[in-house]
Motif scaffolding. Structure first.
Motif, PDB file in Angstrom:
ATOM      1  N   ALA A 104      26.786 -10.571  13.331  1.00 57.96           N
ATOM      2  CA  ALA A 104      26.194 -11.883  13.602  1.00 57.96           C
ATOM      3  C   ALA A 104      24.684 -11.781  13.759  1.00 57.96           C
ATOM      4  O   ALA A 104      23.928 -12.603  13.214  1.00 57.96           O
ATOM      5  CB  ALA A 104      26.823 -12.490  14.856  1.00 57.96           C
ATOM      6  N   ILE A 105      24.220 -10.755  14.489  1.00 53.85           N
ATOM      7  CA  ILE A 105      22.771 -10.579  14.660  1.00 53.85           C
ATOM      8  C   ILE A 105      22.117 -10.252  13.325  1.00 53.85           C
ATOM      9  O   ILE A 105      21.011 -10.737  13.010  1.00 53.85           O
ATOM     10  CB  ILE A 105      22.500  -9.468  15.688  1.00 53.85           C
ATOM     11  N   PHE A 106      22.782  -9.447  12.499  1.00 51.07           N
ATOM     12  CA  PHE A 106      22.214  -9.113  11.190  1.00 51.07           C
ATOM     13  C   PHE A 106      22.106 -10.359  10.311  1.00 51.07           C
ATOM     14  O   PHE A 106      21.094 -10.559   9.621  1.00 51.07           O
ATOM     15  CB  PHE A 106      23.084  -8.057  10.511  1.00 51.07           C
ATOM     16  N   LEU A 107      23.123 -11.229  10.349  1.00 51.14           N
ATOM     17  CA  LEU A 107      23.060 -12.459   9.568  1.00 51.14           C
ATOM     18  C   LEU A 107      21.989 -13.409  10.104  1.00 51.14           C
ATOM     19  O   LEU A 107      21.344 -14.131   9.332  1.00 51.14           O
ATOM     20  CB  LEU A 107      24.425 -13.152   9.578  1.00 51.14           C
ATOM     21  N   ILE A 108      21.801 -13.424  11.413  1.00 49.44           N
ATOM     22  CA  ILE A 108      20.717 -14.248  11.967  1.00 49.44           C
ATOM     23  C   ILE A 108      19.364 -13.756  11.469  1.00 49.44           C
ATOM     24  O   ILE A 108      18.478 -14.554  11.120  1.00 49.44           O
ATOM     25  CB  ILE A 108      20.786 -14.238  13.510  1.00 49.44           C
ATOM     26  N   ASN A 109      19.198 -12.435  11.396  1.00 53.52           N
ATOM     27  CA  ASN A 109      17.944 -11.883  10.867  1.00 53.52           C
ATOM     28  C   ASN A 109      17.767 -12.193   9.382  1.00 53.52           C
ATOM     29  O   ASN A 109      16.629 -12.210   8.885  1.00 53.52           O
ATOM     30  CB  ASN A 109      17.901 -10.371  11.091  1.00 53.52           C
ATOM     31  N   LEU A 110      18.875 -12.440   8.684  1.00 57.98           N
ATOM     32  CA  LEU A 110      18.794 -12.854   7.285  1.00 57.98           C
ATOM     33  C   LEU A 110      18.568 -14.358   7.147  1.00 57.98           C
ATOM     34  O   LEU A 110      18.595 -14.875   6.025  1.00 57.98           O
ATOM     35  CB  LEU A 110      20.079 -12.468   6.544  1.00 57.98           C
ATOM     36  N   HIS A 111      18.351 -15.043   8.274  1.00 56.54           N
ATOM     37  CA  HIS A 111      18.082 -16.488   8.295  1.00 56.54           C
ATOM     38  C   HIS A 111      19.251 -17.285   7.721  1.00 56.54           C
ATOM     39  O   HIS A 111      19.064 -18.233   6.946  1.00 56.54           O
ATOM     40  CB  HIS A 111      16.798 -16.818   7.528  1.00 56.54           C
ATOM     41  N   VAL A 112      20.462 -16.894   8.136  1.00 62.01           N
ATOM     42  CA  VAL A 112      21.634 -17.612   7.634  1.00 62.01           C
ATOM     43  C   VAL A 112      21.660 -19.045   8.163  1.00 62.01           C
ATOM     44  O   VAL A 112      22.188 -19.953   7.509  1.00 62.01           O
ATOM     45  CB  VAL A 112      22.925 -16.853   8.020  1.00 62.01           C
ATOM     46  N   GLY A 113      21.050 -19.281   9.329  1.00 66.65           N
ATOM     47  CA  GLY A 113      21.014 -20.635   9.870  1.00 66.65           C
ATOM     48  C   GLY A 113      20.281 -21.607   8.975  1.00 66.65           C
ATOM     49  O   GLY A 113      20.698 -22.761   8.800  1.00 66.65           O
ATOM     50  N   TYR A 114      19.166 -21.143   8.387  1.00 68.41           N
ATOM     51  CA  TYR A 114      18.407 -22.011   7.489  1.00 68.41           C
ATOM     52  C   TYR A 114      19.180 -22.289   6.205  1.00 68.41           C
ATOM     53  O   TYR A 114      19.074 -23.372   5.625  1.00 68.41           O
ATOM     54  CB  TYR A 114      17.067 -21.361   7.150  1.00 68.41           C
TER      55      TYR A 114
END
Length: 441
Positions: A104-114
């Motif tokens: 989850a943290i890795f995906l957040i760093n990949l800007h998955v939210g945007y």
């Protein structure tokens, strides 16, 4: 023949593969085999974990590749695939992967939210619901909340789903908004979205019960941060109307929101105008213990003004008798604490203080308070605390809210010893208030 359950052969030598014989016999007997990849529910999860909207042609039990760092980058890229089926597969895969904190943290760093912003208003309802579920999980991390609240468009899209979409998606979007409002910094960003409080107040009146509960919790968090905006939007009158709701959970949520409103000076004035202390009297004898706890918690703030104390003097005998009896409920420390605080507030009125001194001082001294071994630090005492001792944190108790501190950096953390010591201090403060004199002998 080969017996798969016992992992043994019924005969030592056989010219034919025993599994072939087994298959022939099963086919002749028309015996059906259980295949975990084809049975419902998918992946053999609990029924309650399954979404109400199912994606077609997607089998989440079989992945095309292992989800390492490269796999996470690929599924993140597939969110913008022109093929809608690939998008669905990517969303299902991301939903599974965000359950693992490292991924989850890795995906957040990949800007998955945007990347999820563009999919929030997709034509497929499965995509909209799955995006809300993923955002709810990401919002449980500090980095995820920062990423989501940095784009005001995400909040606007959530409000659009809450107001206009179907029931399942409205629930998922409301759950996401409630998760975002838990953090105070996120609450400040949410309040910058125009009309968010007004829209939530409109929704709690004619919405389904489960969605109303989420909205009430969101409003409670937002009001705690800034009560002025909700007061201007007539939140006081809306919550007062919800007191007559038939669902005790909604009544408790409305009382908790009203408690936050009454912390503001304008809220205290409105409580005096609407005579909330008298309105709350019937709820002190409610069959629901949760309503009694919430009602007494609200009464802590409605009995702070001089007008409310002199108004309570009109029903002094009935009110003090009920509050003292609620203090003698040792299996509910939160109820004891709140009742004693209300009595301390009322003792500022000389007539009520004299009545307490004359009739209830001995009863107050006899109040029993539990020790730390009898209470597990939750709002309701169950048999788990007594059976497992200090290992109660390993037990899963659904629907029980852990008591939290109101202020400080560790607001979510509770120390059972300090909480019980605080109850002892409040009991001593109540006895001091009963025996207090405004003159020197």
């Amino acid at each position: 023949m080969f017996c798969p359950h016992k992992n043994s052969y019924l005969q030592l030598v056989c010219a034919v593969n025993p599994r072939v014989i087994n298959k022939a016999v099963d086919r002749a007997m028309e015996k059906k085999h259980f295949d975990p990849h084809t049975e419902i529910p998918a992946a053999q999860r609990l029924e309650s974990m399954q979404p109400s909207l199912y994606a077609p042609c997607v089998d989440i039990t079989r992945a095309r590749l292992g989800f390492g760092r490269i796999g996470l980058r690929l599924i993140n890229r597939d969110l913008h695939s022109p093929d809608q089926l690939v998008q669905l597969q990517a969303l299902h895969s991301i939903w599974d992967q965000v359950q693992i904190s490292e991924n989850a943290i890795f995906l957040i760093n990949l800007h998955v939210g945007y990347r999820l912003v563009d999919l929030m208003l997709a034509s497929d309802p499965v995509i909209r619901e799955k995006v809300c579920l993923i955002l709810s999980t990401l919002a449980s991390y500090h980095q995820g909340r920062e990423q989501i609240t940095s784009r005001i468009k995400i909040i606007e899209n959530l409000m659009r789903l809450i107001l206009r979409d179907r029931r399942e998606i409205r629930y998922a979007a409301a759950y996401t908004l409630r998760t975002l409002s838990r953090d105070r910094c996120s609450s400040e960003m949410l309040l910058k979205c125009e009309g968010i409080v007004e829209n939530l107040l409109k929704s709690v009146i004619h919405e389904y019960a489960g969605i109303v509960l989420l909205h009430l919790k969101t409003l409670e968090n937002l009001i705690e941060w800034d009560p002025e905006g909700p007061l201007k939007a007539n939140a006081f009158q809306v919550m007062l109307e919800l007191f007559s709701n038939g669902d005790p959970r909604i009544v408790c949520g409305a009382m908790d929101c009203m408690t936050q409103l009454c912390k503001h000076p304008v809220g205290k004035q409105l409580a005096d105008i609407y005579d909330l202390t008298f309105v709350l009297r019937p709820y002190l004898v409610s069959p629901s213990i949760e309503i009694r706890i919430s009602a007494v918690g609200l009464m802590e703030y409605t009995t702070l003004t001089t007008r409310s104390k002199w108004r309570a003097k009109e029903c002094c005998e009935e009110l003090t008798k009920r509050l003292v009896s609620l203090c003698h409920v040792p299996n509910k420390p939160p109820l004891q604490l709140r009742c004693m605080q209300v009595l301390i507030n009322l003792c500022d009125c000389p007539d009520i203080r004299y009545h307490m001194k004359r009739f209830w001082e001995r009863k107050v001294k006899a109040i029993k308070i539990r020790n730390h071994e009898e209470w597990d630090g939750t709002t309701e005492t169950t048999s788990y605390g007594l059976e497992t001792g200090h290992n109660y944190r390993t037990m899963c108790i659904e629907g029980v809210e852990t008591i939290k501190n109101d202020y400080g950096d560790n607001a979510e953390v509770i120390n059972v010893h300090s909480y019980l010591r605080h109850i002892h201090d409040v009991k001593a403060g109540l006895l001091y208030a009963i025996n207090w004199k405004s003159y020197i002998d």
